[in-house]
Write a protein that holds these residues in place. Structure first.
Motif, PDB file in Angstrom:
ATOM      1  N   GLY A 101      42.175  45.168 -94.977  1.00 22.19           N
ATOM      2  CA  GLY A 101      42.230  44.360 -96.198  1.00 22.19           C
ATOM      3  C   GLY A 101      41.347  44.874 -97.310  1.00 22.19           C
ATOM      4  N   GLY A 102      40.516  45.890 -97.032  1.00 21.30           N
ATOM      5  CA  GLY A 102      39.740  46.531 -98.083  1.00 21.30           C
ATOM      6  C   GLY A 102      38.239  46.325 -98.049  1.00 21.30           C
ATOM      7  N   THR A 103      37.725  45.439 -97.204  1.00 20.30           N
ATOM      8  CA  THR A 103      36.279  45.209 -97.165  1.00 20.30           C
ATOM      9  C   THR A 103      35.574  46.360 -96.462  1.00 20.30           C
ATOM     10  OG1 THR A 103      36.576  42.811 -97.120  1.00 20.30           O
ATOM     11  CG2 THR A 103      34.438  43.653 -96.370  1.00 20.30           C
ATOM     12  N   GLU A 104      34.576  46.918 -97.137  1.00 20.17           N
ATOM     13  CA  GLU A 104      33.757  47.957 -96.517  1.00 20.17           C
ATOM     14  C   GLU A 104      32.589  47.292 -95.799  1.00 20.17           C
ATOM     15  OE1 GLU A 104      32.005  52.369 -97.227  1.00 20.17           O
ATOM     16  OE2 GLU A 104      33.470  51.490 -98.588  1.00 20.17           O
ATOM     17  N   PHE A 105      32.203  47.854 -94.666  1.00 16.40           N
ATOM     18  CA  PHE A 105      31.094  47.325 -93.878  1.00 16.40           C
ATOM     19  C   PHE A 105      30.428  48.481 -93.152  1.00 16.40           C
ATOM     20  CE2 PHE A 105      34.917  47.275 -91.372  1.00 16.40           C
ATOM     21  CZ  PHE A 105      34.538  47.793 -90.143  1.00 16.40           C
TER      22      PHE A 105
END
Length: 114
Positions: A101-105
Motif C-alpha cells: 500500500g506504500g507505507t515505508e517502515f
C-alpha cells in the motif's frame, strides 16, 4: 519470533528545531546521539529525529524483531519491497521496506540480539 512496533523516526530538515519543539510543546526530553540524529523520551514510544541527508521523507515506523534475516524473508514473501538493504546503525542492524500500500517502515534487531 518477535515483531513489535517500538520506535517512530521523524524526518527533519532542522533536527535542533524539531527537538526543541518536541521538548517545548510536549515536554519530551531530548537525547543527543550525534550531529544529525537525536531522540525524544517520554512520548510513550521511543522517537528519533533524523536530519541526515539520507533520511526518509516521511515518518518511519520501526519494528523490532529478534531475527532480521527471517523478518526480511517474511516481508518479501508477503509482497513487501526492500528499499534499503540491511545495514548497521548504533543500536543494531536494520533494513527498510515498503508494503504493497506504500507505507515505508524499518525492521531492526538490537545489537544484543545480533
Amino acid at each position: 519470533m518477535i515483531f513489535k512496533l517500538d520506535y517512530l523516526e521523524l524526518p527533519s530538515s532542522n533536527g535542533d528545531a524539531t527537538s526543541r519543539f518536541l521538548a517545548e510543546a510536549f515536554g519530551w526530553e531530548r537525547i543527543t546521539y550525534g550531529p544529525e540524529y537525536s531522540g525524544a523520551s517520554g512520548a510513550g514510544i521511543d522517537i528519533g529525529v533524523d536530519s541526515s541527508a539520507e533520511r526518509v521523507p516521511v515518518p518511519l515506523p520501526v519494528i523490532r524483531t529478534d531475527d532480521l534475516d527471517t523478518a526480511e524473508a517474511r516481508v518479501r514473501k508477503a509482497g513487501g519491497v526492500v528499499t534499503r538493504a540491511q545495514f548497521d546503525f548504533p543500536g543494531g542492524r536494520r533494513f527498510h521496506a515498503r508494503e504493497p500500500g506504500g507505507t515505508e517502515f524499518a525492521v531492526y534487531v538490537d545489537r544484543e540480539a545480533d
